[in-house]
Design an enzyme around this catalytic site. Structure first.
Site, PDB file in Angstrom:
ATOM      1  N   TYR A 144       0.717  -1.183   0.081  1.00 42.40           N
ATOM      2  CA  TYR A 144      -0.084   0.020   0.019  1.00 42.40           C
ATOM      3  C   TYR A 144       0.935   1.228   0.160  1.00 42.40           C
ATOM      4  O   TYR A 144       0.316   2.199  -0.536  1.00 42.40           O
ATOM      5  CB  TYR A 144      -0.880  -0.093   1.065  1.00 42.40           C
ATOM      6  CG  TYR A 144      -2.240  -0.928   0.997  1.00 42.40           C
ATOM      7  CD1 TYR A 144      -2.094  -2.137   1.079  1.00 42.40           C
ATOM      8  CD2 TYR A 144      -3.363  -0.134   0.874  1.00 42.40           C
ATOM      9  CE1 TYR A 144      -3.181  -2.963   0.870  1.00 42.40           C
ATOM     10  CE2 TYR A 144      -4.442  -1.202   0.924  1.00 42.40           C
ATOM     11  CZ  TYR A 144      -4.190  -2.323   0.754  1.00 42.40           C
ATOM     12  OH  TYR A 144      -5.575  -3.123   0.718  1.00 42.40           O
ATOM     13  N   LYS A 194       4.182 -15.378   2.896  1.00 46.07           N
ATOM     14  CA  LYS A 194       4.394 -16.145   1.660  1.00 46.07           C
ATOM     15  C   LYS A 194       5.845 -16.323   1.658  1.00 46.07           C
ATOM     16  O   LYS A 194       6.649 -15.933   0.841  1.00 46.07           O
ATOM     17  CB  LYS A 194       3.761 -15.426   0.625  1.00 46.07           C
ATOM     18  CG  LYS A 194       3.820 -16.181  -0.739  1.00 46.07           C
ATOM     19  CD  LYS A 194       2.810 -17.362  -0.906  1.00 46.07           C
ATOM     20  CE  LYS A 194       2.815 -18.267  -1.985  1.00 46.07           C
ATOM     21  NZ  LYS A 194       2.071 -19.312  -2.093  1.00 46.07           N
ATOM     22  N   ASP A 226      -1.776 -18.908   1.307  1.00 44.32           N
ATOM     23  CA  ASP A 226      -2.767 -19.639   0.537  1.00 44.32           C
ATOM     24  C   ASP A 226      -3.392 -20.747   1.422  1.00 44.32           C
ATOM     25  O   ASP A 226      -4.582 -20.816   1.321  1.00 44.32           O
ATOM     26  CB  ASP A 226      -2.099 -20.063  -0.864  1.00 44.32           C
ATOM     27  CG  ASP A 226      -0.829 -20.645  -0.536  1.00 44.32           C
ATOM     28  OD1 ASP A 226      -0.082 -20.644   0.481  1.00 44.32           O
ATOM     29  OD2 ASP A 226      -0.164 -21.220  -1.224  1.00 44.32           O
ATOM     30  N   ASP A 250      -5.927  -7.565   4.409  1.00 48.21           N
ATOM     31  CA  ASP A 250      -7.096  -7.022   3.589  1.00 48.21           C
ATOM     32  C   ASP A 250      -7.891  -8.137   2.954  1.00 48.21           C
ATOM     33  O   ASP A 250      -9.144  -8.125   3.326  1.00 48.21           O
ATOM     34  CB  ASP A 250      -6.566  -6.056   2.579  1.00 48.21           C
ATOM     35  CG  ASP A 250      -7.609  -5.649   1.682  1.00 48.21           C
ATOM     36  OD1 ASP A 250      -8.804  -5.226   2.274  1.00 48.21           O
ATOM     37  OD2 ASP A 250      -7.750  -5.698   0.578  1.00 48.21           O
ATOM     38  N   ASP A 254     -11.776 -10.070   4.470  1.00 48.17           N
ATOM     39  CA  ASP A 254     -12.980 -10.070   3.453  1.00 48.17           C
ATOM     40  C   ASP A 254     -13.507 -11.577   3.476  1.00 48.17           C
ATOM     41  O   ASP A 254     -14.966 -11.860   3.868  1.00 48.17           O
ATOM     42  CB  ASP A 254     -12.990  -9.597   2.123  1.00 48.17           C
ATOM     43  CG  ASP A 254     -13.120  -8.394   2.071  1.00 48.17           C
ATOM     44  OD1 ASP A 254     -13.010  -7.343   2.925  1.00 48.17           O
ATOM     45  OD2 ASP A 254     -13.759  -7.738   0.949  1.00 48.17           O
TER      46      ASP A 254
END
Ligand code: IPM
Ligand code: MG
Length: 393
Positions: A144, A194, A226, A250, A254
């Protein structure tokens, strides 16, 4: 004005933002009447509304006004009107300026399943039993805020790039906070990265492992993002605190909202290190976006914003009493069968009520005007229940 009184900057923003912040303000005021405090609001125009009014998503003086308040309450920003990729100003920039400018590096996103809403989630009820997790998302670093190169407007070989930087210090402070929070919960931290691909993730993993040595009473698990995404849906109750970098947080939050039945249920708190007279300075906003498709229709679920106000009471104002009352009002209102449209699961027979009607019910519960409804004997929502204060620092 009644004392104590608190100053809260309110950024209603765009889309359903004004509807849900108005609901949260009404509930906060009712809570103040019951618990003997007053709230002074400082309304601030920002996001797409800021672009329309001033040509910028957030003016410098408005950032200063936010910083001068005890806390900031935000609805949502953005919408199709401001979506032109070539536009010089974007509503979301207001969020980034607030997060970075106010030093709010920690975004806490609690996810629990209200017993009354088990039928609102597409997941099987057995999977949802015991779900009570807290996503601790790093908020002022990573993709970001890394160097970005936009593609040229035209040309045969358009290319763009984004970079994902993290320093050890940025990782350490967020992971430490996650461990501190886990101590007040079930003592388990899942650090998500990751590390099989990204250099920043390998640093993240190293630093998380180092931090764990300071917290022998907390169990640390590393998980690749993942695999975490899969586990979050298949075994959600196994998670306690999840700590992760900005973009992974983020996306995972969701995903996690599916557990709660609707993204309209999820609150968030963005905190930094600064203390005020009453608590830790912070910005509070529902996890959902501006939902332009239903804006202005009175259909929005105000509970994410109302539960964000409860977090505001607890963290920034030191009012655990009032926060608990708001959370109990949410629980009772749902148990009494009130549902906005997003919460009507396929198994539900009821009809949807409006944002205002849901808010009326919440206010009535805060005021104690409804007889208590029999609700299943489970814990109140949110990750901080029973804790009078925030994390020790
Ligand atoms: C969130 C939102 C924002 C983010 C958007 C609106 C820029 O999705 O707060 O989760 O990505 O941080
Ligand atoms: Mg998001």
């Amino acid at each position: 004005m009644t004392d104590p009184h608190y100053r809260i900057a309110v950024i209603a923003g765009d889309g359903i933002g004004p509807e849900v912040t108005a609901a949260a303000q009404r509930v906060l005021e009712a809570t103040g009447e019951r618990f003997g405090f007053a709230v002074e609001w400082d309304p601030i125009v920002a996001g797409g509304a800021g672009i329309d009014a001033y040509g910028t998503s957030l003016r410098d003086e408005d950032l200063d006004r936010c910083a001068a308040a005890d806390a900031v309450l935000l609805g949502a920003v953005g919408g199709p009107k401001w979506d032109d990729p070539a536009a010089p100003a974007r509503p979301e920039q207001a969020l980034f300026t607030l997060r970075k400018g106010l030093g709010l590096f920690a975004n806490l996103r609690p996810v629990s399943v209200e017993p009354a809403l088990i039928g609102s989630s597409p997941l099987r009820p057995a999977r949802l039993r015991g779900v009570d997790l807290l996503i601790v998302r790093e908020l002022t670093g990573g993709l970001y805020f890394g160097k970005r190169k936009e593609a040229a407007a035209e040309g045969a070989k358009r290319a763009a790039s984004d970079s994902l930087p993290y320093t050890e210090a940025e990782i350490r402070r967020i992971v430490r906070l996650a461990f501190q929070l886990a101590r007040g919960r079930r003592g388990r931290v899942t650090s998500v990265d990751k590390a099989n691909v990204l250099a920043t993730s390998r640093l993240w993993r190293t630093v998380a492992t180092e931090v764990a040595t300071e917290f022998r009473d907390v169990v640390l698990e590393h998980r690749l993002v993942d695999s975490c995404a899969m586990e979050l849906i298949t075994h959600p109750s196994a998670f306690d605190v999840i700590v992760t970098e900005n973009l992974f947080g983020d996306i995972l939050s969701d995903e996690a909202s599916v557990l709660a039945g609707s993204i309209g249920m999820l609150p968030s708190a963005s905190l930094g290190e600064r203390k005020t007279a009453h608590g830790i300075f912070g910005l509070y906003e529902p996890v959902h976006g501006s939902a332009p498709d239903i804006a202005g229709q009175g259909k929005a679920n105000p509970l994410g914003a109302v539960l964000s106000a409860a977090l505001l009471l607890r963290w920034s104002l030191g009012r655990a009493d009032a926060a608990g009352a708001v959370e109990r009002a949410v629980r009772s209102t749902l148990a009494a069968g009130h549902r906005t449209a997003d919460l009507l699961g396929s198994a539900d027979q009821g009809t949807a009520i409006s944002t205002a009607a849901m808010t009326d019910a919440l206010v009535a519960h805060v005021r104690g005007q409804f007889p208590p409804v029999a609700v299943p004997a489970t814990k109140p929502p949110g990750p901080f229940r029973g804790r009078a204060t925030g994390p020790k620092r």
